[in-house]
Write a protein that holds these residues in place. Sequence first.
Motif, short mmCIF file in Angstrom:
data_model
loop_
_atom_site.label_atom_id
_atom_site.label_comp_id
_atom_site.label_asym_id
_atom_site.label_seq_id
_atom_site.Cartn_x
_atom_site.Cartn_y
_atom_site.Cartn_z
N THR A 138 34.52 43.59 50.54
CA THR A 138 34.28 44.57 50.88
C THR A 138 33.34 44.43 51.38
OG1 THR A 138 33.14 45.31 48.77
CG2 THR A 138 35.45 45.40 49.02
N GLY A 139 33.13 45.69 52.71
CA GLY A 139 31.95 46.06 53.88
C GLY A 139 30.54 46.19 53.17
N SER A 140 30.32 46.49 51.24
CA SER A 140 28.87 46.64 50.54
C SER A 140 28.83 45.62 50.13
CB SER A 140 29.79 47.64 49.67
OG SER A 140 30.38 48.13 48.81
N ALA A 141 29.86 45.14 49.58
CA ALA A 141 28.93 43.56 48.64
C ALA A 141 28.16 42.84 49.13
CB ALA A 141 30.71 42.12 48.42
N MET A 162 28.15 50.35 56.24
CA MET A 162 29.72 49.21 55.34
C MET A 162 29.90 49.09 57.52
SD MET A 162 32.94 50.17 54.01
CE MET A 162 31.93 50.01 52.33
N GLY A 163 30.19 48.33 57.64
CA GLY A 163 31.80 48.32 58.58
C GLY A 163 30.94 47.35 59.94
N GLU A 192 38.24 49.11 54.41
CA GLU A 192 36.93 50.13 55.16
C GLU A 192 38.14 51.48 55.27
OE1 GLU A 192 35.49 48.88 58.19
OE2 GLU A 192 34.32 47.36 56.71
N VAL A 193 37.83 53.17 55.34
CA VAL A 193 38.38 53.90 55.80
C VAL A 193 38.45 54.08 57.61
CG1 VAL A 193 37.62 55.10 53.44
CG2 VAL A 193 36.84 55.85 56.12
N GLY A 194 40.16 54.74 58.24
CA GLY A 194 39.90 54.99 59.40
C GLY A 194 41.29 53.79 59.81
N VAL A 218 31.56 40.13 46.06
CA VAL A 218 31.43 40.99 45.14
C VAL A 218 30.67 41.93 45.08
CG1 VAL A 218 34.49 40.46 43.77
CG2 VAL A 218 31.71 40.05 43.15
N ASP A 219 30.15 42.66 43.50
CA ASP A 219 28.26 43.29 43.95
C ASP A 219 28.48 44.15 42.09
OD1 ASP A 219 30.42 45.60 44.60
OD2 ASP A 219 28.28 46.93 45.68
N ASN A 220 29.96 43.88 41.52
CA ASN A 220 30.59 43.90 40.02
C ASN A 220 31.80 43.76 40.14
OD1 ASN A 220 30.69 45.48 38.53
ND2 ASN A 220 29.46 47.25 39.03
#
Length: 547
Positions: A138-141, A162-163, A192-194, A218-220
């Motif tokens: 994911t973009g936030s990891a 993110m992104g 990601e959305v959109g 991953v972050d979790n």
Amino acid sequence: MKIYRLLILIVGISFILGLMIWLVDAIYRLYFQISFTAPLLANLLLLLLIVLLGLLIAGFIYYFNLFSGRKSVTGRKGAQFVRLPAQKTEAAEENLKAIRQQVAQIQDEISRQELLERSQEIERNLTRGNIRVVVFGTGSAGKTSVVNALIGRMVGEVGAPMGTTQAGETYRLQLQNLARELLITDTPGILEVGEAGSQREQLARQLATEADLLLFVVDNDLRQSEYTPLRVLAEIGKRSLIVLNKTDLYTEQEQGVILQQLRDRVQSFIPPSDVVAVSANPQAVALESGDWVTPEVDIMPLIRRLAAVLRAEGEDLIADNILLQSQRLGEEARRLIDKQRRRQADKIIDRFQWIGAGVIAVTPVPVVDLLATAAVNAQMVVEIGKIYGCELNMERGRELALSLGKTLVSLGVVKGAVQMLSTLLQFNVATYLVGKTIQGITAAYLTRIAGKSFIEYFRHNQDWGDGGMTEVVQTQFKLLQKEEFIKGFVKDALVKFVQPMQETLEIKAELEETLPENLPMPLEKTWRNPLPVDDWDIPPTPTSEDW
């Protein structure tokens, strides 16, 4: 080693050994002849001959790599790399040969060129000297932070929203005691959305399928939306390491719990040792004194595991990936060819179904069960078979047509089709045309069921499958009973069959009122089917012996 090279090696060594035996006596006699007059010259000549013989042997050893058992491949900075496993590379080469043959059958120029270029790229990968590692998640990891920590320098914007990774960016890394260079690709984030986010995710998934080794960041604990793509990639053969990032945000106890959760969740396809914890970009911490301290980057668990996996499996990972890519490309080529063949076969079915409708309308079949045999055209079977590379003669075509006609009758498909189409047509066709059109349109409908069934038969190399012809026919009948298809079929029938016949009969009625009775030709002959007579293929009327 290739068999021809092995034969050359045996012959060469045998020649050298024979030469040595012959030279021993010759050198011995030559040495003593010269030594009587020039001892020093005799010693120099003997030394020279020994050196030349040694160089000749060394040349053979170097050429066949007997000393190291490795095949040299010159790569970046002149490095030498271990040869990929022969069995897998040979399988990939065979797949590529088959793909080139399949590509030649594809009619669409753009698709053909794209597949050809991809096959050439896979072929070049057979001799490449690096390992492709793709960072996915994911973009936030914190994927970019992991890449930064791995290569020890800033290669992307850390801490950005993110992104920010718009396309796959690749960087080089050389680990100690590892012959091959790593190409590390930072991919756009998934989930990601959109529309733009969906496009970036599609790119990330494509890059992941082309990786030799995957780092899933991953972050979790894994969410279901993360678990699904990871599982899909594992099922197609991707070797993956799970990287738990941002461990500086958790206590030691929390970190242990998350790691155990991750290992339990993926234990069926990823071993526990391949789940590691890192802190690629730790956050600053406020001290009691009011000062802020940034903890050190902790990336060594990943580097150690990465190095261990690549030293033990690096060559196999590359070979497996190349083999996988060639297999997937072959499957894509087969899908394109299958779609192309289906389109061609559908055109044949469409042509013959209206030919059959016209024939039945002109010469109605007295017994409704015989309608099935009349509808299944032997010539249609032969032409569909030709599309799939099966050359059938007309006799074999008639046998298959008659057999399928019997199946249509025995399953009740004919009566069911008559009842269904009669109900639909009685509100759309003039009363005086109902009798002619029901049999004609039913014949067209049965022709379509038969044609679709034969497509499945030829697609599977002239095999009806475990359920036999009965199961295939039943499946096609169910598919062609769907409301959406029936509405479109009846609409086409009204335009291509009913309307021309109605106009012809109206013209006939007008002519009967205006023309004399003693016409040279019966008026019945003036009715014309909407399709050319030359294209008609009227099947023989079956006798009792045929049944």
